[in-house]
Structures are given as C-alpha cells and as structure tokens.
Design a protein around this motif. Structure first.
Motif, PDB file in Angstrom:
ATOM      1  N   GLY A 116       0.833  -1.195   0.000  1.00  0.00           N
ATOM      2  CA  GLY A 116       0.000   0.000   0.000  1.00  0.00           C
ATOM      3  C   GLY A 116       0.867   1.245   0.000  1.00  0.00           C
ATOM      4  O   GLY A 116       2.012   1.223   0.444  1.00  0.00           O
ATOM      5  N   GLN A 117       0.340   2.296  -0.506  1.00  0.00           N
ATOM      6  CA  GLN A 117       1.060   3.564  -0.526  1.00  0.00           C
ATOM      7  C   GLN A 117       0.437   4.512   0.476  1.00  0.00           C
ATOM      8  O   GLN A 117      -0.730   4.380   0.828  1.00  0.00           O
ATOM      9  N   GLN A 118       1.226   5.460   0.915  1.00  0.00           N
ATOM     10  CA  GLN A 118       0.730   6.479   1.832  1.00  0.00           C
ATOM     11  C   GLN A 118       1.342   7.813   1.457  1.00  0.00           C
ATOM     12  O   GLN A 118       2.404   7.866   0.849  1.00  0.00           O
ATOM     13  N   ALA A 119       0.661   8.866   1.804  1.00  0.00           N
ATOM     14  CA  ALA A 119       1.145  10.206   1.497  1.00  0.00           C
ATOM     15  C   ALA A 119       2.009  10.727   2.646  1.00  0.00           C
ATOM     16  O   ALA A 119       1.860  10.300   3.795  1.00  0.00           O
ATOM     17  N   TYR A 120       2.920  11.633   2.320  1.00  0.00           N
ATOM     18  CA  TYR A 120       3.651  12.349   3.369  1.00  0.00           C
ATOM     19  C   TYR A 120       2.667  13.257   4.072  1.00  0.00           C
ATOM     20  O   TYR A 120       1.683  13.704   3.478  1.00  0.00           O
ATOM     21  N   GLU A 121       2.958  13.563   5.321  1.00  0.00           N
ATOM     22  CA  GLU A 121       2.039  14.437   6.057  1.00  0.00           C
ATOM     23  C   GLU A 121       1.982  15.831   5.459  1.00  0.00           C
ATOM     24  O   GLU A 121       0.985  16.531   5.607  1.00  0.00           O
ATOM     25  N   SER A 122       3.062  16.226   4.762  1.00  0.00           N
ATOM     26  CA  SER A 122       3.079  17.529   4.090  1.00  0.00           C
ATOM     27  C   SER A 122       4.214  17.544   3.072  1.00  0.00           C
ATOM     28  O   SER A 122       5.126  16.718   3.124  1.00  0.00           O
ATOM     29  N   GLN A 123       4.158  18.500   2.177  1.00  0.00           N
ATOM     30  CA  GLN A 123       5.232  18.703   1.201  1.00  0.00           C
ATOM     31  C   GLN A 123       6.528  19.040   1.931  1.00  0.00           C
ATOM     32  O   GLN A 123       7.601  18.582   1.546  1.00  0.00           O
ATOM     33  N   GLU A 124       6.427  19.800   3.008  1.00  0.00           N
ATOM     34  CA  GLU A 124       7.607  20.180   3.795  1.00  0.00           C
ATOM     35  C   GLU A 124       8.270  18.955   4.424  1.00  0.00           C
ATOM     36  O   GLU A 124       9.489  18.850   4.466  1.00  0.00           O
ATOM     37  N   ALA A 125       7.462  18.034   4.926  1.00  0.00           N
ATOM     38  CA  ALA A 125       8.006  16.817   5.539  1.00  0.00           C
ATOM     39  C   ALA A 125       8.746  15.988   4.488  1.00  0.00           C
ATOM     40  O   ALA A 125       9.815  15.441   4.765  1.00  0.00           O
ATOM     41  N   MET A 126       8.192  15.908   3.282  1.00  0.00           N
ATOM     42  CA  MET A 126       8.848  15.171   2.209  1.00  0.00           C
ATOM     43  C   MET A 126      10.179  15.830   1.839  1.00  0.00           C
ATOM     44  O   MET A 126      11.200  15.156   1.696  1.00  0.00           O
ATOM     45  N   MET A 127      10.181  17.148   1.714  1.00  0.00           N
ATOM     46  CA  MET A 127      11.397  17.869   1.342  1.00  0.00           C
ATOM     47  C   MET A 127      12.457  17.767   2.446  1.00  0.00           C
ATOM     48  O   MET A 127      13.653  17.653   2.166  1.00  0.00           O
ATOM     49  N   ALA A 128      12.048  17.776   3.704  1.00  0.00           N
ATOM     50  CA  ALA A 128      12.987  17.643   4.824  1.00  0.00           C
ATOM     51  C   ALA A 128      13.644  16.267   4.814  1.00  0.00           C
ATOM     52  O   ALA A 128      14.854  16.144   5.046  1.00  0.00           O
TER      53      ALA A 128
END
Length: 138
Positions: A116-128
C-alpha cells in the motif's frame, strides 16, 4: 561460504535445487515456496549477507544474469510482466541471510498485491526527508 547458509549449501551442491542458470558469479534456481509458479532466485556464488555487502564489481555480472534469467522466465511462463525484488535485513522480510534477488513472473489479474502507498504528512516533511537523505550520501 557460510557453513550454516542454505544458499551456500545449494551453491556447493550439498542441497538439491531446481537450478535454471549458472554462471561464474551467480546461480539461479526456482524458489521452493513460490509466490507464483516460475518465481526464481538469483544469488551470488560467494556469501554476502545482503545488498550492502555486495562488492561493486559484482554488480554487472549480477544484473546481467538477473536480466537473462528474467527474460527466460517471462518467455517460458508466458508472463505479461516480471517483478524484481530484494529484501535486505529481517525487518524488510529477508529470511535467508545470503543476498538474493527474487524474480516473480506476473500475469494480468493474478491477484498479487505489492504494498500500500501512503502520502507524506506535508510537502515540507517530504522535502525535509529528501534533504536528510542527500546529507547522508555525503
């Protein structure tokens, strides 16, 4: 070789296998508990526990044999696709601590689900996290 490794015993001929390919650096055989019939493993002849222990100079030979065996599996089984996977460490599902690649033939509608896939909690969290990984590469 590792005396207690089942894959090393297969390489040494101490345990039988349904071997489908052998080369100077690798051996490939059918998995005894296949996800789908035709599921095979490609392993280095020498014992390395996982991807992170494999010497870089073995990479071309491994990839070449994985491709060759994969094409043969697709041809022989009539598969419409092929999954290539490698589990590294117990937490990732590695059961035999000898580096090995899984080649799993795939068929339309075979019912096999990957993950299964899941999203990052935010774009900022992904970039960090991306930044943290880049820093670890340094």
């Amino acid at each position: 070789m590792s005396a207690d490794c089942i894959f090393c015993k297969i390489v040494a001929g101490e345990i039988p296998s349904a071997t489908i390919h052998e080369s100077e650096h690798t051996i490939a055989f059918l998995d005894i508990a296949p996800v789908i019939p035709g599921h095979a493993l490609v392993i280095p002849r020498k014992h390395y526990a996982n991807l992170f222990e494999l010497p870089d100079d073995l990479g071309n030979a491994l990839l070449s044999d994985v491709k060759r065996v994969g094409e043969a599996i697709v041809s022989a089984t009539g598969a419409q696709g092929l999954n290539l996977g490698m589990n590294n460490h117990e937490a990732a599902g590695q059961l035999v601590m000898h580096a090995h690649f899984h080649l799993i033939p795939r068929f339309d509608g075979d019912g096999l689900k990957l993950w299964g896939q899941q999203a990052y909690e935010s774009q900022e969290a992904m970039m960090a996290l991306a930044e943290k990984i880049r820093n670890s590469l340094s």
